[in-house]
Scaffold this motif. Structure first.
Motif, PDB file in Angstrom:
ATOM      1  N   VAL A  35      86.639  -9.676 -31.124  1.00 20.47           N
ATOM      2  CA  VAL A  35      86.353  -8.344 -31.679  1.00 20.47           C
ATOM      3  C   VAL A  35      86.243  -7.328 -30.546  1.00 20.47           C
ATOM      4  O   VAL A  35      86.743  -6.192 -30.645  1.00 20.47           O
ATOM      5  N   ALA A  36      85.609  -7.720 -29.444  1.00 25.71           N
ATOM      6  CA  ALA A  36      85.508  -6.817 -28.292  1.00 25.71           C
ATOM      7  C   ALA A  36      86.877  -6.500 -27.716  1.00 25.71           C
ATOM      8  O   ALA A  36      87.170  -5.355 -27.341  1.00 25.71           O
ATOM      9  N   ALA A  37      87.753  -7.519 -27.657  1.00 25.90           N
ATOM     10  CA  ALA A  37      89.107  -7.286 -27.145  1.00 25.90           C
ATOM     11  C   ALA A  37      89.874  -6.339 -28.062  1.00 25.90           C
ATOM     12  O   ALA A  37      90.600  -5.451 -27.598  1.00 25.90           O
ATOM     13  N   LEU A  38      89.723  -6.519 -29.371  1.00 22.32           N
ATOM     14  CA  LEU A  38      90.386  -5.601 -30.310  1.00 22.32           C
ATOM     15  C   LEU A  38      89.857  -4.180 -30.162  1.00 22.32           C
ATOM     16  O   LEU A  38      90.606  -3.201 -30.332  1.00 22.32           O
ATOM     17  N   ALA A  39      88.585  -4.036 -29.861  1.00 21.23           N
ATOM     18  CA  ALA A  39      88.029  -2.691 -29.658  1.00 21.23           C
ATOM     19  C   ALA A  39      88.688  -1.997 -28.461  1.00 21.23           C
ATOM     20  O   ALA A  39      88.997  -0.806 -28.510  1.00 21.23           O
ATOM     21  N   VAL A  40      88.913  -2.770 -27.388  1.00 19.16           N
ATOM     22  CA  VAL A  40      89.578  -2.190 -26.221  1.00 19.16           C
ATOM     23  C   VAL A  40      91.004  -1.778 -26.570  1.00 19.16           C
ATOM     24  O   VAL A  40      91.476  -0.694 -26.208  1.00 19.16           O
ATOM     25  N   LEU A  41      91.708  -2.657 -27.286  1.00 15.75           N
ATOM     26  CA  LEU A  41      93.087  -2.328 -27.665  1.00 15.75           C
ATOM     27  C   LEU A  41      93.143  -1.153 -28.629  1.00 15.75           C
ATOM     28  O   LEU A  41      94.098  -0.368 -28.609  1.00 15.75           O
ATOM     29  N   ALA A  42      92.129  -1.025 -29.492  1.00 19.17           N
ATOM     30  CA  ALA A  42      92.132   0.054 -30.482  1.00 19.17           C
ATOM     31  C   ALA A  42      92.071   1.431 -29.840  1.00 19.17           C
ATOM     32  O   ALA A  42      92.494   2.424 -30.447  1.00 19.17           O
ATOM     33  N   VAL A  43      91.550   1.503 -28.610  1.00 19.83           N
ATOM     34  CA  VAL A  43      91.499   2.801 -27.933  1.00 19.83           C
ATOM     35  C   VAL A  43      92.910   3.353 -27.752  1.00 19.83           C
ATOM     36  O   VAL A  43      93.116   4.572 -27.744  1.00 19.83           O
ATOM     37  N   LEU A  74      78.491  -5.715 -22.547  1.00 12.47           N
ATOM     38  CA  LEU A  74      78.479  -4.578 -21.629  1.00 12.47           C
ATOM     39  C   LEU A  74      79.868  -4.242 -21.071  1.00 12.47           C
ATOM     40  O   LEU A  74      80.252  -3.055 -21.044  1.00 12.47           O
ATOM     41  N   PRO A  75      80.675  -5.221 -20.626  1.00 12.97           N
ATOM     42  CA  PRO A  75      81.998  -4.862 -20.086  1.00 12.97           C
ATOM     43  C   PRO A  75      82.870  -4.119 -21.098  1.00 12.97           C
ATOM     44  O   PRO A  75      83.467  -3.088 -20.778  1.00 12.97           O
ATOM     45  N   ALA A  76      82.950  -4.654 -22.320  1.00 11.60           N
ATOM     46  CA  ALA A  76      83.795  -3.998 -23.325  1.00 11.60           C
ATOM     47  C   ALA A  76      83.237  -2.633 -23.705  1.00 11.60           C
ATOM     48  O   ALA A  76      83.995  -1.671 -23.911  1.00 11.60           O
ATOM     49  N   THR A  77      81.909  -2.538 -23.814  1.00 10.25           N
ATOM     50  CA  THR A  77      81.299  -1.251 -24.189  1.00 10.25           C
ATOM     51  C   THR A  77      81.579  -0.181 -23.126  1.00 10.25           C
ATOM     52  O   THR A  77      81.955   0.959 -23.454  1.00 10.25           O
ATOM     53  N   LEU A  78      81.412  -0.537 -21.865  1.00  9.66           N
ATOM     54  CA  LEU A  78      81.672   0.436 -20.796  1.00  9.66           C
ATOM     55  C   LEU A  78      83.151   0.798 -20.731  1.00  9.66           C
ATOM     56  O   LEU A  78      83.505   1.969 -20.526  1.00  9.66           O
ATOM     57  N   ALA A  79      84.030  -0.196 -20.902  1.00  4.66           N
ATOM     58  CA  ALA A  79      85.472   0.079 -20.837  1.00  4.66           C
ATOM     59  C   ALA A  79      85.894   1.026 -21.953  1.00  4.66           C
ATOM     60  O   ALA A  79      86.624   2.002 -21.727  1.00  4.66           O
ATOM     61  N   VAL A  80      85.444   0.736 -23.186  1.00  4.36           N
ATOM     62  CA  VAL A  80      85.826   1.586 -24.318  1.00  4.36           C
ATOM     63  C   VAL A  80      85.232   2.989 -24.169  1.00  4.36           C
ATOM     64  O   VAL A  80      85.896   3.992 -24.449  1.00  4.36           O
ATOM     65  N   THR A  81      84.004   3.085 -23.711  1.00  2.90           N
ATOM     66  CA  THR A  81      83.371   4.396 -23.543  1.00  2.90           C
ATOM     67  C   THR A  81      84.114   5.222 -22.492  1.00  2.90           C
ATOM     68  O   THR A  81      84.359   6.421 -22.677  1.00  2.90           O
TER      69      THR A  81
END
Length: 619
Positions: A35-43, A74-81
């Motif tokens: 789910v975190a990986a999909l969040a990064v791709l969704a950006v 934390l890594p995915a949250t910071l990357a997406v932000t």
């Protein structure tokens, strides 16, 4: 395509870190990372989709029993932000970051500390992305401007500016002279019957004023033109003062003062509460507040404070300052290291990181990811900003250089065109107006003793004015591009002597004349100027005009023996000989002029052969 490739790599990296940090969390280790990986791709599709994906991963982790203090997401949250800051608008981005912070707050049973920490960290990371985005846009705009300017042909651009300048002068300058000549003809026609002293004086006075106006106009034309071409300045597109890559200055910049004062203001806050630190930590916190003020001007001292003070405090058995004050200083220093590549300050930052890693591993290993993010995120964001800043400055400097080069070419072309127009106006109007003034003075002096001669002089004023108006109309047509400037193929000196040399005893010696149109035009201009000057300053004098050929080229001599009539000389514009010398230099020749020791005035012009085999014709 490269953007999506980068997103895929980042998504896989975040998923791998999440899985590593979720070790021992059961099914969450396998459910949350995808789910975190999909969040990064969704950006890549929409910033809001990535932020929604982060919230979904947080909710899923909480539902599966992942502790709220776990740094797994934390890594995915910071990357997406950060990516949201790079791509989202201002208010949608703020709303999305607020939603993520609110989700963290709710999952931690609405703890105020969690809300403040999440808001500060996520807001800072989003600001990093926003700043990098602005610099990226500035770099892109500067690159487009540089490409636009590079695609412009400066010669063609100067031609367009010259055409505009030519048409403007054709409207303004020629109109001024036409008005002066027309008014002088009108006053002369009114005085022809009465020959009244007042009317004749008015004719002469109007002519003198016309000469003064012409002199002023020619002087203005010979001034350097103002660079009023729109768009020739190199705009500072998105530039910001106080960039980390600026040259060292003597005093800290405003944002360095703000960072230092903010860190200093947070020191007392960090020392309040049950976890309050002792005097050593207080001293360390105050010392660290000096780093933002010294990192640009004294990087070695700043590096010692940034890395040495925490290591020293750790060696003395006191934990380093653990709070927002340290975070502010560390983030600012890390940004500068990434943006400017300052190796000295980077060594100090490494010392700070070492002290924090040692301290966290000994007290709370679960916060290691946070400590790494506090330093790593601003370093990476600063590096991205620095890359875009260098691209921006390179493109801006290139555009500035091209603007200056094009401006110099255009300015030189406009200057040459104005000088050419000044010479044309002088040739067309100065001699005619001078002759009109001279004849007006003659009419005034002969009005009682010889009225017929006075009326003939006024007739010359009228005919000279008519000729001048015709020449001005021709010049205006040429300047506007409506007609070509056709010159006689040969010098035609006899006509010039008859027209300009009236009142002079002219002896013409020109057995051969150049047939080359350029040389013939120059000889004609020299004779015209020499006779006109003699008429103004030495009326009634004997003038010898000699045109000869030498092995090197053509030589024109015009010598008068001084004024023979007791009559005041007519004021001239003072630019005739200057323009003649400019023409001569442009053709590879020279002009000399000056009084002779035994009286009189001599003018000599020489011009090399443009075509040694050119045909010669008899005068």
């Amino acid at each position: 395509m490269s953007r999506w490739r980068g997103l895929v790599v980042l998504a896989l990296a975040c998923a791998g870190l999440d899985a590593f940090l979720l070790a021992g969390e059961g099914i969450a280790r396998y459910a949350v990372p995808p789910v975190a990986a999909l969040a990064v791709l969704a950006v890549g599709l929409a910033p809001w989709a990535g932020l929604v994906g982060v919230v979904a991963a947080m909710v899923l982790g909480g539902w599966l029993g992942v502790p709220t203090e776990s740094p797994a997401l934390l890594p995915a949250t910071l990357a997406v932000t950060y990516l949201a800051g790079r791509s989202a608008g201002a208010w949608p981005g703020v709303a999305g970051v607020a939603a993520v912070a609110a989700a963290a707050w709710a999952l931690d049973d609405f703890g105020v500390g969690t809300l403040v920490f999440a808001a500060v960290v996520l807001g800072t990371v989003w600001t990093f992305g926003r700043v990098v985005r602005r610099r990226t846009e500035a770099a892109r705009a500067a690159g487009e401007e540089a490409a636009r300017v590079a695609a412009v042909d400066p010669v063609a651009a100067s031609g367009q500016v010259v055409l505009a300048e030519r048409e403007r002068l054709a409207t303004e300058a020629v109109a001024v002279l036409q008005g002066a000549v027309t008014e002088m003809r009108r006053v002369a026609a009114a005085a022809t019957d009465s020959l009244g002293e007042e009317e004749l004086t008015a004719v002469h006075h109007r002519g003198v004023v016309a000469v003064q106006e012409l002199r002023l106009l020619l002087g203005l034309l010979r001034q350097d033109p103002e660079d009023d071409v729109e768009g020739e300045g190199a705009p500072d597109q998105g530039g910001r003062s106080g960039s980390p890559s600026r040259a060292r200055g003597r005093w800290p910049l405003w944002h360095e003062w703000v960072t230092a004062l903010l860190a200093l203001a947070l020191v007392p806050v960090d020392l309040v509460g049950p976890d309050a630190l002792g005097p050593v930590a207080l001293d360390a916190g105050v010392a660290l507040c000096l780093v933002p003020l010294l990192q640009r001007t004294w990087p070695f001292v700043a590096a010692l404070l940034l890395g040495g003070v925490p290591l020293l405090a750790l060696a003395l058995g006191a934990p380093p300052l653990d709070g927002m004050s340290e975070v502010v200083v560390t983030v600012a220093a890390a940004w500068r290291v990434g943006a400017s590549g300052d190796r000295v300050l980077g060594a100090g930052l490494a010392g700070m990181l070492l002290s924090r890693v040692v301290y966290v591993l000994g007290t709370d290993p679960g916060n290691l990811m946070i400590e790494l993010a506090i330093i790593g995120m601003p370093v990476l964001a600063g590096a991205a900003w620095g890359e875009k800043d260098r691209a921006y400055r390179t493109a801006r400097d290139q555009a500035t250089t091209l603007h200056e080069a094009h401006g110099a070419i255009i300015s030189a072309a406009v200057t040459q065109e104005r000088l050419r127009i000044a010479r044309e106006l002088h040739d067309v109007a100065s001699h005619a107006v001078g002759a009109m003034v001279l004849q007006a003075a003659a009419a005034l002096s002969h009005r009682e003793q010889d009225p017929a001669r006075a009326r003939r002089a006024l007739a010359v004023v009228d005919s000279s004015g008519a000729d001048a108006l015709g020449e001005l109309r021709r010049l205006r047509s040429v300047l506007r591009g409506d007609a070509r400037d056709e010159q006689p193929p040969t010098a035609d000196l006899a006509g010039i002597v008859a027209r300009v040399g009236e009142g002079l005893d002219v002896r013409l010696d020109a057995a051969t004349l150049p047939q080359d149109p350029v040389t013939a035009a120059f000889v004609r201009q020299v004779v015209h100027e020499g006779l006109a000057n003699a008429s103004r300053h030495a009326p009634g004098s004997r003038v010898e005009v000699r045109v000869g050929q030498t092995p090197a080229g053509w030589v024109v001599d015009i010598v008068d023996d001084g004024a023979a009539l007791a009559r005041p000389a007519v004021q001239s514009t003072g630019y005739g000989l200057v323009g003649l010398a400019e023409r001569a230099r442009a053709l590879g020749g020279e002009v000399t002029a000056g009084p002779m020791t035994d009286g009189g005035f001599a003018l000599r012009a020489s011009l090399r052969h443009t075509d040694p085999a050119a045909e010669r014709v008899d005068a």
